[in-house]
Design a protein around this motif. Sequence first.
Motif, mmCIF file in Angstrom:
data_model
loop_
_atom_site.group_PDB
_atom_site.id
_atom_site.type_symbol
_atom_site.label_atom_id
_atom_site.label_comp_id
_atom_site.label_asym_id
_atom_site.label_seq_id
_atom_site.Cartn_x
_atom_site.Cartn_y
_atom_site.Cartn_z
ATOM 1 N N LEU A 56 -26.064 12.100 13.471
ATOM 2 C CA LEU A 56 -24.972 11.485 12.713
ATOM 3 C C LEU A 56 -23.613 11.892 13.254
ATOM 4 O O LEU A 56 -22.631 11.149 13.122
ATOM 5 C CB LEU A 56 -25.066 11.861 11.228
ATOM 6 C CG LEU A 56 -26.396 11.577 10.531
ATOM 7 C CD1 LEU A 56 -26.324 11.946 9.059
ATOM 8 C CD2 LEU A 56 -26.802 10.114 10.678
ATOM 9 N N SER A 57 -23.563 13.066 13.880
ATOM 10 C CA SER A 57 -22.299 13.540 14.445
ATOM 11 C C SER A 57 -22.094 13.067 15.882
ATOM 12 O O SER A 57 -20.983 13.107 16.396
ATOM 13 C CB SER A 57 -22.241 15.072 14.393
ATOM 14 O OG SER A 57 -23.269 15.633 15.200
ATOM 15 N N LEU A 58 -23.176 12.622 16.530
ATOM 16 C CA LEU A 58 -23.074 12.214 17.933
ATOM 17 C C LEU A 58 -22.679 10.747 18.087
ATOM 18 O O LEU A 58 -22.083 10.356 19.082
ATOM 19 C CB LEU A 58 -24.409 12.459 18.646
ATOM 20 C CG LEU A 58 -24.794 13.922 18.854
ATOM 21 C CD1 LEU A 58 -26.196 14.011 19.452
ATOM 22 C CD2 LEU A 58 -23.800 14.618 19.775
ATOM 23 N N GLU A 59 -23.072 9.934 17.117
ATOM 24 C CA GLU A 59 -22.730 8.505 17.185
ATOM 25 C C GLU A 59 -22.689 7.963 15.764
ATOM 26 O O GLU A 59 -22.915 8.697 14.794
ATOM 27 C CB GLU A 59 -23.749 7.729 18.023
ATOM 28 C CG GLU A 59 -25.157 7.787 17.510
ATOM 29 C CD GLU A 59 -26.125 6.962 18.341
ATOM 30 O OE1 GLU A 59 -27.098 6.460 17.761
ATOM 31 O OE2 GLU A 59 -25.915 6.829 19.556
ATOM 32 N N ASP A 60 -22.411 6.674 15.630
ATOM 33 C CA ASP A 60 -22.392 6.079 14.294
ATOM 34 C C ASP A 60 -23.732 6.300 13.620
ATOM 35 O O ASP A 60 -24.790 6.190 14.264
ATOM 36 C CB ASP A 60 -22.104 4.578 14.388
ATOM 37 C CG ASP A 60 -20.677 4.297 14.845
ATOM 38 O OD1 ASP A 60 -19.824 5.189 14.678
ATOM 39 O OD2 ASP A 60 -20.424 3.197 15.362
ATOM 40 N N LEU A 94 -30.718 8.284 8.440
ATOM 41 C CA LEU A 94 -30.368 8.481 7.031
ATOM 42 C C LEU A 94 -31.603 8.390 6.142
ATOM 43 O O LEU A 94 -31.773 9.192 5.212
ATOM 44 C CB LEU A 94 -29.334 7.435 6.603
ATOM 45 C CG LEU A 94 -27.957 7.545 7.267
ATOM 46 C CD1 LEU A 94 -27.142 6.284 7.003
ATOM 47 C CD2 LEU A 94 -27.206 8.776 6.759
ATOM 48 N N LEU A 95 -32.471 7.422 6.437
ATOM 49 C CA LEU A 95 -33.687 7.252 5.654
ATOM 50 C C LEU A 95 -34.605 8.462 5.785
ATOM 51 O O LEU A 95 -35.157 8.952 4.791
ATOM 52 C CB LEU A 95 -34.420 5.993 6.119
ATOM 53 C CG LEU A 95 -35.756 5.675 5.448
ATOM 54 C CD1 LEU A 95 -35.566 5.434 3.958
ATOM 55 C CD2 LEU A 95 -36.411 4.457 6.101
ATOM 56 N N ARG A 96 -34.760 8.975 7.020
ATOM 57 C CA ARG A 96 -35.632 10.126 7.217
ATOM 58 C C ARG A 96 -35.070 11.380 6.532
ATOM 59 O O ARG A 96 -35.824 12.174 5.981
ATOM 60 C CB ARG A 96 -35.821 10.410 8.723
ATOM 61 C CG ARG A 96 -36.513 9.327 9.532
ATOM 62 C CD ARG A 96 -37.725 8.723 8.860
ATOM 63 N NE ARG A 96 -38.675 9.722 8.364
ATOM 64 C CZ ARG A 96 -39.562 9.477 7.431
ATOM 65 N NH1 ARG A 96 -39.626 8.283 6.878
ATOM 66 N NH2 ARG A 96 -40.401 10.420 7.045
#
Length: 459
Positions: free
Chosen positions: A262-266, A272-274
């Motif tokens: 989440l911090s590396l790309e959008d 998010l689901l996992r």
Amino acid sequence: MDFSQEEENNNVSLTKFESMLKTNNVLFFDSSEFENIIHHYLNQGKVALAKKAIKLGLQQHPSSISLKLFKVEIFVFEDDLSKANELLNELYILEPSNEEIYIQKANILSKEDKHEEAIDVLKRALVLAEDTADLYSLIGMEYLFLDQFDMARDSFMKCLEANPEDYASLYNIIYCFDFLDKNEEAIEYLNIYLDTNPYCEVAWHQLGREYYELKDYDKALNAYDFAIISDDTFVGAYIEKGKVLEKLNLYNEAIENYSITLSLEDPTSFALLRIGNCHEILRNNDLALHYYYKTVHEDPLLAKGWIAITKFCFNQKEYQKALHYINKAISIDSENASYWKHYAKINHRLNFLEEAESGYKQALELGNHELETWLIRTDILAELGEQEAAAFNLIQGQEFYPENAEIEFRLAGLYFQLLETEKATYHLRNGLRFDAEHVIVLESLFPDVYESLLINKLI
């Protein structure tokens, strides 16, 4: 000339060409400039501008083989294969040693589903070419069209030998191994490749996937760690590592890896689901719900996101909330059979029988033909006093589940209730023949029928 200067010259040529189109002043370009301009427009999908450049280019350089080959490419793109073939035949007479002529000919044959002939033409081009990597790649693709995965794999291997950083070929090689169910051979190949390319994150990533398929999760984890060491911004490696950690029940560590992505790309809906799923397993209910919300916000079309949030609320016995979210999902995609089945389950739990029956009916019509769906809809229809509709539903279900005792005993009970004794007896005997133990279905769903003297004699 260095790369930046060459790029600058191309931009100058392009600006000059577009200026010419606006002013109608005819300017001169050398053939290589036209080639770069045409190549640019084709890459941009601007076919009309590419055609203009080809026309003007051939007016200024009528003998240019390269510009005529671009014309062939346009003919192929527009499916005008007869004109493409005609022009290629002319070019072959002029320059029979030009490998691009063979490539375009093979392209035409491929579009005509003549893949074996295309391969033969490309093999002839191999004799003429100095750089054969691209040709082997094209040959590999033709073998894939023919489902000859061994031959395709060997062709892509030759591409990788020529260019060890040709990761498209590496992916294709592993795809062929996987299709042939040769995971062990894929692992052996990747390990040999990594001996000479030890910092190739793509190869480590693929190695991890092979170990994952074999359920060797510890080795998969090591491979993903090496992929991350090779490139600590490689999102795919963190995602796959997270999946392995989930298999090992290391949910906090899985969350950590998914969170890094989440911090590396959008943010991706998958990550998010996992994360939400891991928090749910850890009983961090507020966090689970938070990430499920973020999942459906990020991708409202992701079915798994809506189903996750609906099931979460259902499991928490918050049935009205679950109904709210599944209704939202249906409003976005009313053709999703899974949505309708969850809608039916929730309404059934709320004892909204008509809505539940309607949901199961929609699920069946959209292709959810699970046995459970047929049986539960039948039971609801019977409870609603719709015995004939219930029986008809089961008759339809028999097309998918012939010789099924649960269906037969239900049909027996329904037909006895409808006083159609002959049909009832027929289905009762079928049920006893297929699996007598399932007579419990009759006992639990149709107790009055079961206790009757007639049934006891038959049983």
